[in-house]
Design a protein around this motif. Sequence first.
Motif, PDB file in Angstrom:
ATOM      1  N   UNK A  23       0.861  -1.312   0.052  1.00  0.00           N
ATOM      2  CA  UNK A  23       0.017  -0.111   0.032  1.00  0.00           C
ATOM      3  C   UNK A  23       0.833   1.194   0.050  1.00  0.00           C
ATOM      4  N   UNK A  24       0.190   2.217  -0.256  1.00  0.00           N
ATOM      5  CA  UNK A  24       0.932   3.567  -0.516  1.00  0.00           C
ATOM      6  C   UNK A  24      -0.083   4.562   0.419  1.00  0.00           C
ATOM      7  N   UNK A  25       0.425   5.240   1.351  1.00  0.00           N
ATOM      8  CA  UNK A  25      -0.265   6.044   2.246  1.00  0.00           C
ATOM      9  C   UNK A  25       0.515   7.355   2.813  1.00  0.00           C
ATOM     10  N   UNK A  26       0.288   7.881   3.950  1.00  0.00           N
ATOM     11  CA  UNK A  26       0.991   9.045   4.288  1.00  0.00           C
ATOM     12  C   UNK A  26       2.083   8.651   4.954  1.00  0.00           C
ATOM     13  N   UNK A  75      -3.194   6.893  19.550  1.00  0.00           N
ATOM     14  CA  UNK A  75      -1.644   6.477  20.180  1.00  0.00           C
ATOM     15  C   UNK A  75      -0.660   6.169  19.319  1.00  0.00           C
ATOM     16  N   UNK A  76      -0.792   5.943  17.888  1.00  0.00           N
ATOM     17  CA  UNK A  76       0.266   5.499  16.919  1.00  0.00           C
ATOM     18  C   UNK A  76       0.394   6.798  16.161  1.00  0.00           C
ATOM     19  N   UNK A  77      -0.671   7.194  15.400  1.00  0.00           N
ATOM     20  CA  UNK A  77      -0.762   8.537  14.590  1.00  0.00           C
ATOM     21  C   UNK A  77      -1.516   9.751  15.186  1.00  0.00           C
ATOM     22  N   UNK A  78      -1.257  10.375  16.209  1.00  0.00           N
ATOM     23  CA  UNK A  78      -2.212  11.229  16.745  1.00  0.00           C
ATOM     24  C   UNK A  78      -2.327  12.396  15.717  1.00  0.00           C
ATOM     25  N   UNK A  79      -1.479  12.609  14.729  1.00  0.00           N
ATOM     26  CA  UNK A  79      -1.513  13.725  14.022  1.00  0.00           C
ATOM     27  C   UNK A  79      -2.945  13.716  12.934  1.00  0.00           C
ATOM     28  N   UNK A  80      -3.144  12.385  12.645  1.00  0.00           N
ATOM     29  CA  UNK A  80      -4.133  12.106  11.506  1.00  0.00           C
ATOM     30  C   UNK A  80      -5.113  10.928  11.784  1.00  0.00           C
ATOM     31  N   UNK A  81      -4.945  10.186  12.801  1.00  0.00           N
ATOM     32  CA  UNK A  81      -5.764   9.109  13.069  1.00  0.00           C
ATOM     33  C   UNK A  81      -6.195   8.806  14.466  1.00  0.00           C
TER      34      UNK A  81
END
Length: 151
Positions: A23-26, A75-81
């Motif tokens: 996959x490709x993502x952020x 807890x893992x990607x607080x900027x966006x998830x």
Amino acid sequence: MSTVRAATRGLVVADDQLLVTVLHGRTGEYWLTPGGGQHFGESKVENAAREVLEETGYHVRVGDLACGRDYIGARHFPEWDTRFQQTELFFWCHLLDRERDLSVLDPDSSQVGVRWVPLAELIGSPLFPRRLAHWLHEDPSTRPVWLGDIN
């Protein structure tokens, strides 16, 4: 709106290689074991078989539960998830046929491919959850079944 979801993933290992979706993502390119959200009325085993088929084209027989984890996005990607949480159960899956059935493919929107990766190359790879690469190399008699909130 916050989402909490139940999901399954297939651990398909053949010839010392793990089947992954690319996959490709952020975060750039990353790999996952095939899997996804459980549909209403669907068993965990049915969910795992369907997801492996839709994302890879491989028909599998779902075997034993291998391990499980929580993923709490905040807890893992607080900027966006911050509004997504998932509990995943990983099942051992056995290939029924080496030929892919491309007519049933329904990949995730960010999925760009499928790859067989040698187990020896998983540590340090872009496989998520990261702990899974090490887990696959641990002694099966002592490795944990519940991995906790990991990514």
